[in-house]
Write a protein that holds these residues in place. Structure first.
Motif, PDB file in Angstrom:
ATOM      1  N   TYR A 143       0.721  -1.305  -0.185  1.00 11.04           N
ATOM      2  CA  TYR A 143       0.129   0.003   0.167  1.00 11.04           C
ATOM      3  C   TYR A 143       0.793   1.282  -0.043  1.00 11.04           C
ATOM      4  CZ  TYR A 143      -4.423  -2.257   0.857  1.00 11.04           C
ATOM      5  OH  TYR A 143      -5.874  -2.967   0.603  1.00 11.04           O
ATOM      6  N   GLU A 144       1.841   1.137   0.738  1.00  3.23           N
ATOM      7  CA  GLU A 144       2.577   2.519   1.043  1.00  3.23           C
ATOM      8  C   GLU A 144       4.041   2.551   0.309  1.00  3.23           C
ATOM      9  OE1 GLU A 144       2.970   2.584   5.016  1.00  3.23           O
ATOM     10  OE2 GLU A 144       1.065   2.626   5.710  1.00  3.23           O
ATOM     11  N   THR A 145       4.516   1.803  -0.200  1.00  6.43           N
ATOM     12  CA  THR A 145       5.937   1.661  -0.923  1.00  6.43           C
ATOM     13  C   THR A 145       5.957   2.693  -2.143  1.00  6.43           C
ATOM     14  OG1 THR A 145       7.834   0.560  -1.642  1.00  6.43           O
ATOM     15  CG2 THR A 145       5.544  -0.262  -2.373  1.00  6.43           C
ATOM     16  N   GLN A 146       7.177   3.373  -2.062  1.00  4.96           N
ATOM     17  CA  GLN A 146       7.496   3.938  -3.325  1.00  4.96           C
ATOM     18  C   GLN A 146       8.525   3.329  -4.257  1.00  4.96           C
ATOM     19  OE1 GLN A 146       6.280   7.284  -3.476  1.00  4.96           O
ATOM     20  NE2 GLN A 146       5.056   6.760  -1.719  1.00  4.96           N
ATOM     21  N   ASP A 147       8.890   2.144  -3.972  1.00  6.39           N
ATOM     22  CA  ASP A 147       9.647   1.088  -4.751  1.00  6.39           C
ATOM     23  C   ASP A 147       8.836   0.679  -5.937  1.00  6.39           C
ATOM     24  OD1 ASP A 147      12.047   1.896  -3.362  1.00  6.39           O
ATOM     25  OD2 ASP A 147      11.450   0.257  -2.065  1.00  6.39           O
ATOM     26  N   GLU A 148       9.536   0.374  -7.056  1.00  5.34           N
ATOM     27  CA  GLU A 148       8.910  -0.259  -8.072  1.00  5.34           C
ATOM     28  C   GLU A 148       8.373  -1.714  -7.734  1.00  5.34           C
ATOM     29  OE1 GLU A 148      11.542  -0.600 -11.404  1.00  5.34           O
ATOM     30  OE2 GLU A 148      11.829   1.547 -11.660  1.00  5.34           O
ATOM     31  N   ALA A 149       7.344  -2.045  -8.323  1.00  6.78           N
ATOM     32  CA  ALA A 149       6.627  -3.394  -7.820  1.00  6.78           C
ATOM     33  C   ALA A 149       7.520  -4.607  -7.838  1.00  6.78           C
ATOM     34  CB  ALA A 149       5.535  -3.575  -8.851  1.00  6.78           C
ATOM     35  N   PRO A 150       8.260  -4.846  -8.866  1.00  2.61           N
ATOM     36  CA  PRO A 150       9.239  -6.120  -8.623  1.00  2.61           C
ATOM     37  C   PRO A 150      10.156  -6.108  -7.722  1.00  2.61           C
ATOM     38  CG  PRO A 150       9.248  -5.291 -11.021  1.00  2.61           C
ATOM     39  CD  PRO A 150       8.627  -4.133 -10.029  1.00  2.61           C
ATOM     40  N   ILE A 151      10.540  -4.861  -7.026  1.00  5.38           N
ATOM     41  CA  ILE A 151      11.550  -4.739  -5.842  1.00  5.38           C
ATOM     42  C   ILE A 151      10.670  -5.184  -4.718  1.00  5.38           C
ATOM     43  CG2 ILE A 151      12.787  -3.248  -4.288  1.00  5.38           C
ATOM     44  CD1 ILE A 151      13.536  -1.715  -6.888  1.00  5.38           C
ATOM     45  N   VAL A 152       9.379  -4.802  -4.447  1.00  7.59           N
ATOM     46  CA  VAL A 152       8.615  -5.115  -3.395  1.00  7.59           C
ATOM     47  C   VAL A 152       8.238  -6.587  -3.540  1.00  7.59           C
ATOM     48  CG1 VAL A 152       6.373  -4.672  -2.417  1.00  7.59           C
ATOM     49  CG2 VAL A 152       7.595  -2.815  -3.558  1.00  7.59           C
ATOM     50  N   VAL A 153       7.957  -7.066  -4.687  1.00  5.45           N
ATOM     51  CA  VAL A 153       7.809  -8.846  -4.724  1.00  5.45           C
ATOM     52  C   VAL A 153       8.908  -9.437  -4.105  1.00  5.45           C
ATOM     53  CG1 VAL A 153       7.281 -10.512  -6.344  1.00  5.45           C
ATOM     54  CG2 VAL A 153       6.090  -8.317  -6.593  1.00  5.45           C
ATOM     55  N   ASP A 154      10.176  -8.931  -4.757  1.00  6.78           N
ATOM     56  CA  ASP A 154      11.188  -9.816  -4.294  1.00  6.78           C
ATOM     57  C   ASP A 154      11.632  -9.662  -2.611  1.00  6.78           C
ATOM     58  OD1 ASP A 154      14.099 -11.069  -5.069  1.00  6.78           O
ATOM     59  OD2 ASP A 154      14.699  -9.373  -3.929  1.00  6.78           O
ATOM     60  N   HIS A 155      11.236  -8.449  -2.148  1.00  9.84           N
ATOM     61  CA  HIS A 155      11.538  -8.448  -0.711  1.00  9.84           C
ATOM     62  C   HIS A 155      10.569  -9.188   0.113  1.00  9.84           C
ATOM     63  CE1 HIS A 155      13.566  -3.869  -1.053  1.00  9.84           C
ATOM     64  NE2 HIS A 155      14.349  -5.112  -1.254  1.00  9.84           N
ATOM     65  N   ALA A 156       9.181  -9.224  -0.797  1.00 12.21           N
ATOM     66  CA  ALA A 156       8.351 -10.142   0.300  1.00 12.21           C
ATOM     67  C   ALA A 156       8.924 -11.438   0.039  1.00 12.21           C
ATOM     68  CB  ALA A 156       7.021  -9.851  -0.463  1.00 12.21           C
ATOM     69  N   GLU A 157       9.157 -11.980  -0.965  1.00  2.12           N
ATOM     70  CA  GLU A 157       9.581 -13.574  -1.018  1.00  2.12           C
ATOM     71  C   GLU A 157      10.750 -13.680  -0.444  1.00  2.12           C
ATOM     72  OE1 GLU A 157      10.532 -14.691  -5.144  1.00  2.12           O
ATOM     73  OE2 GLU A 157       9.284 -16.414  -4.768  1.00  2.12           O
ATOM     74  N   GLN A 158      11.709 -12.653  -0.497  1.00  5.94           N
ATOM     75  CA  GLN A 158      12.810 -13.077   0.280  1.00  5.94           C
ATOM     76  C   GLN A 158      12.526 -13.174   2.001  1.00  5.94           C
ATOM     77  OE1 GLN A 158      15.747 -13.919  -0.502  1.00  5.94           O
ATOM     78  NE2 GLN A 158      16.647 -13.869   1.480  1.00  5.94           N
ATOM     79  N   SER A 159      11.602 -12.249   2.350  1.00  7.69           N
ATOM     80  CA  SER A 159      11.259 -12.455   3.825  1.00  7.69           C
ATOM     81  C   SER A 159      10.686 -13.645   4.086  1.00  7.69           C
ATOM     82  CB  SER A 159      10.323 -11.134   4.108  1.00  7.69           C
ATOM     83  OG  SER A 159      11.044  -9.913   3.832  1.00  7.69           O
ATOM     84  N   ILE A 160       9.711 -14.151   3.409  1.00  2.00           N
ATOM     85  CA  ILE A 160       9.054 -15.343   3.632  1.00  2.00           C
ATOM     86  C   ILE A 160      10.170 -16.581   3.379  1.00  2.00           C
ATOM     87  CG2 ILE A 160       7.159 -16.980   2.767  1.00  2.00           C
ATOM     88  CD1 ILE A 160       5.718 -14.572   1.977  1.00  2.00           C
ATOM     89  N   PHE A 161      11.077 -16.412   2.438  1.00  3.73           N
ATOM     90  CA  PHE A 161      11.950 -17.529   2.236  1.00  3.73           C
ATOM     91  C   PHE A 161      12.893 -17.556   3.657  1.00  3.73           C
ATOM     92  CE2 PHE A 161      16.097 -18.852   0.579  1.00  3.73           C
ATOM     93  CZ  PHE A 161      15.847 -20.089  -0.260  1.00  3.73           C
ATOM     94  N   GLU A 162      13.366 -16.351   4.051  1.00  2.66           N
ATOM     95  CA  GLU A 162      14.114 -16.482   5.298  1.00  2.66           C
ATOM     96  C   GLU A 162      13.585 -17.135   6.241  1.00  2.66           C
ATOM     97  OE1 GLU A 162      15.104 -12.520   5.962  1.00  2.66           O
ATOM     98  OE2 GLU A 162      16.606 -12.362   4.211  1.00  2.66           O
ATOM     99  N   ILE A 163      12.278 -16.889   6.610  1.00  2.00           N
ATOM    100  CA  ILE A 163      11.441 -17.699   7.664  1.00  2.00           C
ATOM    101  C   ILE A 163      11.608 -19.131   7.266  1.00  2.00           C
ATOM    102  CG2 ILE A 163       9.160 -17.939   8.662  1.00  2.00           C
ATOM    103  CD1 ILE A 163       8.772 -15.261   8.304  1.00  2.00           C
ATOM    104  N   ALA A 164      11.206 -19.715   6.092  1.00  8.69           N
ATOM    105  CA  ALA A 164      11.156 -21.203   5.691  1.00  8.69           C
ATOM    106  C   ALA A 164      12.763 -21.567   5.857  1.00  8.69           C
ATOM    107  CB  ALA A 164      10.600 -21.147   4.359  1.00  8.69           C
ATOM    108  N   GLU A 165      13.740 -21.072   5.520  1.00  4.46           N
ATOM    109  CA  GLU A 165      14.994 -21.482   5.542  1.00  4.46           C
ATOM    110  C   GLU A 165      15.716 -21.536   6.920  1.00  4.46           C
ATOM    111  OE1 GLU A 165      16.306 -23.484   2.988  1.00  4.46           O
ATOM    112  OE2 GLU A 165      14.208 -23.462   2.317  1.00  4.46           O
ATOM    113  N   GLN A 166      14.986 -20.730   7.847  1.00  7.65           N
ATOM    114  CA  GLN A 166      15.779 -20.483   9.250  1.00  7.65           C
ATOM    115  C   GLN A 166      16.141 -22.026   9.611  1.00  7.65           C
ATOM    116  OE1 GLN A 166      14.477 -18.238  12.380  1.00  7.65           O
ATOM    117  NE2 GLN A 166      12.805 -17.102  11.055  1.00  7.65           N
TER     118      GLN A 166
END
Length: 471
Positions: A143-166
């Protein structure tokens, strides 16, 4: 379980979580962990390898956990009396519910022998809460980001990936276990000397011991040297011979072109005749046989022509999760698009190179990326490529663990009177961070777009790393 009431101010479990629901937690497991730690100091040594204080849902439990860990660290005696005195000294006893609550923890645990099991329950609930928190943050960012959509998607996927791979609570392993594992690997690869992923080219594998996990391998050449063919040959060898799942990201050729090349290479059939439809009944049978073999090879192809490094990382993560790919191959780096804020192409290639290196490290698999060399080899008398010829950015050679340069001297003497063709393409291992450098002779079968190991000559070691190798 008999347990004293915790004051509401100290109990974070009473509030609503996301969407008005109580977040995942197990107060009983938390109490059993702490009770085990109170009864048996040795249990603390097990638990601290699995939990941190913020894994506990109740703030009171976080306080008690920190107190017990600190006392253990200071080699203090641990029992109800000493714990109470330590909490009193820190002015924390009433915040955790008083002495009665400590007694309830100690008396309520069935057995301290199950401390590790209780800790795993607490950890799993904490992971679920982290997932809820990350999901909420993803929604907020969208809702609030000023970044481009692909960057937001990558950050989201990376955050979830980090939880899965802890890997929480990585344990210390004894030398005895390490040696046992080493000998198991030696037995598995007896006579092969390969500890990584084999390329299918004997002399290259002897030089590198196979492509290792987490490595970024660069395969660079001038145009028309056959880097795409060699990249596909390596992928074919990995997937067909070793049945290792591989992912190919082709920015230059379509999926149909790749399929034709795989078929021509594996069937040893003239690619030009295949495209012209010049196929006899005998060769048709050979093509069908080759196709049958290739159909069982775990090769995954992405032919997106407009691919950013963010998209590459996201798609590779999915393939790793779904199919456990063992290698990623990219053709080729300079064709990748850039979605960040760097303006010069050199800066962009630097960011792309770092992203590829991070991908290899995060997925713990080798990533082989083709790259274009500049005109340096054509302008020098010997035509032999150097790492400094890597186009547009010196960061590629710095990031790479292995740099291989493909060189065919015959190409520069086509039609030259008096020149005797060598018929050999040299694969120069110009850099290997953890091994020797050297040169591997290959023969290119142009009709089949296939490289094979030369049946003559020997590997010519270069000895010490090349002068321009950035170690």
């Amino acid at each position: 379980m008999r347990m004293a009431q915790t004051p509401a101010a100290a109990d974070g479990s009473s509030g609503d979580g996301a969407l008005g629901r109580v977040p995942p937690q197990s107060i009983e497991a938390e109490a059993c962990v702490l009770g085990s730690m109170i009864l048996d100091a040795m249990a603390i040594d097990q638990v601290v390898q699995i939990l941190h204080d913020d894994y506990f849902y109740r703030p009171a439990h976080q306080i008690i956990f920190r107190c017990l860990v600190q006392m253990r660290h200071e080699s203090k005696a641990i029992d109800l009396v000493t714990i109470k005195e330590d909490l009193v000294r820190r002015d924390l006893l009433e915040k955790i519910g008083g002495q009665d609550y400590l007694v309830a923890l100690a008396e309520g645990v069935p057995t301290s022998a199950n401390a590790e099991y209780y800790a795993q329950i607490v950890r799993d609930k904490a992971l679920l809460r982290q997932l809820i928190s990350v999901g909420t943050q993803i929604v907020r960012d969208a809702y609030e980001t000023q970044d481009e959509a692909p960057i937001v998607v990558d950050h989201a996927e990376q955050s979830i990936f980090e939880i899965a791979e802890q890997h929480i609570g990585d344990s210390v392993i004894t030398l005895q276990d390490l040696l046992r594992h080493t000998f198991e690997m030696l037995e598995q690869h007896e006579g092969q000397l390969i500890t990584g992923l084999a390329s299918g080219y004997t002399q290259l594998d002897e030089l590198t011991s196979g492509f290792q996990k987490g490595e970024m391998i660069v395969l660079a050449a001038r145009p028309s040297m056959g880097k795409t063919s060699l990249l596909l040959n390596i992928a074919e060898n990995m997937a067909v011979i070793d049945q290792a799942p591989v992912a190919i990201f082709s920015l230059e050729m379509s999926r149909n072109q790749l399929a034709e090349r795989f078929l021509a290479s594996h069937a040893r059939f003239n690619l030009r005749q295949m495209r012209r439809g010049v196929i006899t009944p005998e060769t048709w049978t050979a093509l069908q046989t080759a196709a049958g073999t290739l159909e069982t090879a775990p090769i995954f192809i992405d032919d997106s022509a407009s691919l950013t490094v963010i998209q590459l990382m996201a798609r590779a993560r999915r393939l790793k999760s779904l199919h456990d790919i063992q290698c990623v191959l990219v053709d080729y780096m300079q064709l990748m698009l850039y979605s960040g804020r760097a303006t010069s192409r050199q800066e962009q290639i630097t960011e792309i190179s770092r992203g590829i290196k991070a991908l290899a490290h995060d997925l713990e698999i080798p990533v082989i990326v083709a790259a274009q060399l500049n005109r340096g080899p054509a302008d020098r008398p010997t035509h032999t490529p150097r790492m400094s010829d890597l186009r547009e950015s010196g960061s590629i050679e710095q990031d790479a663990d292995v740099v291989m340069l493909l060189h065919n001297e015959d190409y520069y003497h086509l039609g030259e009177e008096g020149y005797q063709p060598r018929g050999v393409t040299d694969l120069i291992v110009a850099k290997q961070r953890n091994g020797p450098t050297g040169s591997v002779p290959l023969v290119f079968l142009k009709d089949y777009t296939k490289f094979e190991s030369a049946t003559f000559g020997v590997e010519q070691p270069l000895g010490e790393p090349m002068a321009d190798a950035p170690f």
